[in-house]
Design a protein around this motif. Sequence first.
Motif, mmCIF file in Angstrom:
data_model
loop_
_atom_site.group_PDB
_atom_site.id
_atom_site.type_symbol
_atom_site.label_atom_id
_atom_site.label_comp_id
_atom_site.label_asym_id
_atom_site.label_seq_id
_atom_site.Cartn_x
_atom_site.Cartn_y
_atom_site.Cartn_z
ATOM 1 N N ILE A 117 12.751 2.065 16.460
ATOM 2 C CA ILE A 117 11.796 1.840 15.304
ATOM 3 C C ILE A 117 11.028 0.766 15.413
ATOM 4 N N ALA A 118 11.453 -0.101 14.975
ATOM 5 C CA ALA A 118 10.992 -1.593 15.115
ATOM 6 C C ALA A 118 10.516 -1.959 15.675
ATOM 7 N N ALA A 119 10.496 -1.754 17.073
ATOM 8 C CA ALA A 119 9.343 -1.685 18.033
ATOM 9 C C ALA A 119 7.572 -0.979 18.391
ATOM 10 N N ALA A 120 8.339 0.411 17.119
ATOM 11 C CA ALA A 120 7.035 1.006 17.044
ATOM 12 C C ALA A 120 6.555 0.481 16.135
ATOM 13 N N PRO A 136 4.167 0.053 13.382
ATOM 14 C CA PRO A 136 1.829 -0.974 13.507
ATOM 15 C C PRO A 136 2.063 -1.705 13.488
ATOM 16 N N ALA A 137 1.267 -2.373 14.147
ATOM 17 C CA ALA A 137 0.365 -4.213 13.395
ATOM 18 C C ALA A 137 0.988 -4.799 12.370
ATOM 19 N N ASP A 150 8.378 -4.567 2.884
ATOM 20 C CA ASP A 150 8.161 -3.481 1.833
ATOM 21 C C ASP A 150 7.608 -2.687 2.851
ATOM 22 N N SER A 151 7.616 -2.610 3.933
ATOM 23 C CA SER A 151 7.411 -1.061 5.105
ATOM 24 C C SER A 151 7.780 0.227 5.136
ATOM 25 N N ASP A 152 6.802 1.225 5.326
ATOM 26 C CA ASP A 152 7.576 2.276 5.373
ATOM 27 C C ASP A 152 8.328 2.424 6.735
ATOM 28 N N SER A 153 8.210 1.485 7.786
ATOM 29 C CA SER A 153 8.508 0.911 8.911
ATOM 30 C C SER A 153 10.305 0.443 8.855
#
Length: 340
Positions: free
Chosen positions: A32-35, A37-38, A299-302
């Motif tokens: 999940i972390a690797a995917a 977005p930048a 704070d990100s959805d990722s």
Amino acid sequence: MKHLFLAAVAATSFVLPAFAAEPAPVPSPGEIAAAAPAGDWVAIAPADLLVMDLAPDAKGRQRRVIIQLMPAPFSQGWIGNIRKLAAAHWWDGTSVNRVQDNYVAQWGDATEKKALPAGLATVPEVEYVNSDPASSQTSVDGKPAIRLSKDEAARRGEQIERAGKRDIFGGMSMADAYAPDVMFADGWPIGYSDAQVPDSRWPLHCYGAVGVGRNLSPDTGSGAELYAVIGHAPRHLDRNIAVVGRVISGIEHLSSLPRGTGALGFYEDAADRVAIISIRIATDLPAADRPRFEYLSTDSDSFARYADARANRRDPFFIRPAGGADICNIPVPVRPVAAK
């Protein structure tokens, strides 16, 4: 009878799909972390990286440990001292002199006789928790050493309040044994008792956390003696010792060292100490040698998906999701960035 059986099979073939759909693979937290977005990654300023180069190991391999210093408003009195110590090259020629199993690796002047640079702050115990710059008592020669603008202080407070309210576990409670509540703020695990009160937040002793060694209270340490957590998170140290950063690269160079045989893991034989070649702020290194890192925004959805996956492992190896996680078992992903 044979014809009836064939008819039944044929009828069934019209009801069932020709091919059963394969379940989608469940990604692991790392995937999940690797995917992510930048745009979900946040660059760590080189000015906030402390670079420690140890003497090469027995096979001649280089050993570099990189520490990210905590952002304001936390622990800034000690971090100001650390910056001065690094600028003065004070740690050069000192050593890692304590390695206690399942606890910490500590470095500094083993002789305790090396003179400290002038102008280091004396930081009071209130700063273990107090993050309100307006009430800071940190001083250098009797003068306040920490001051943030009102706008910056307000921004920090709003960010931490927002992080405290964010539900990253899909409605599940994340109970904590050492704090009334915990959260992530600016990429760091934080304990708090009331997100609305500025002096009720503090950084946590998770694996890799870097803290300031000290003597008995009221001494709080100058920052010259530092340690990194190399064992199970010693959360009982929260609010008792200053947390000033975390190891983001090279923790293996500390965690794999032989354990000291003296009290508290200190090396009894000076020959067992690991020499420190240098400790520098990354901006003081040649541009080509400056490390670059970024962390996954909390704070990100990722990160929300990553944290949920850490609390509920559903990838193929696991049989039963745990239904929760200790905050220290949700390490914030950090990755190196290639030089441009």
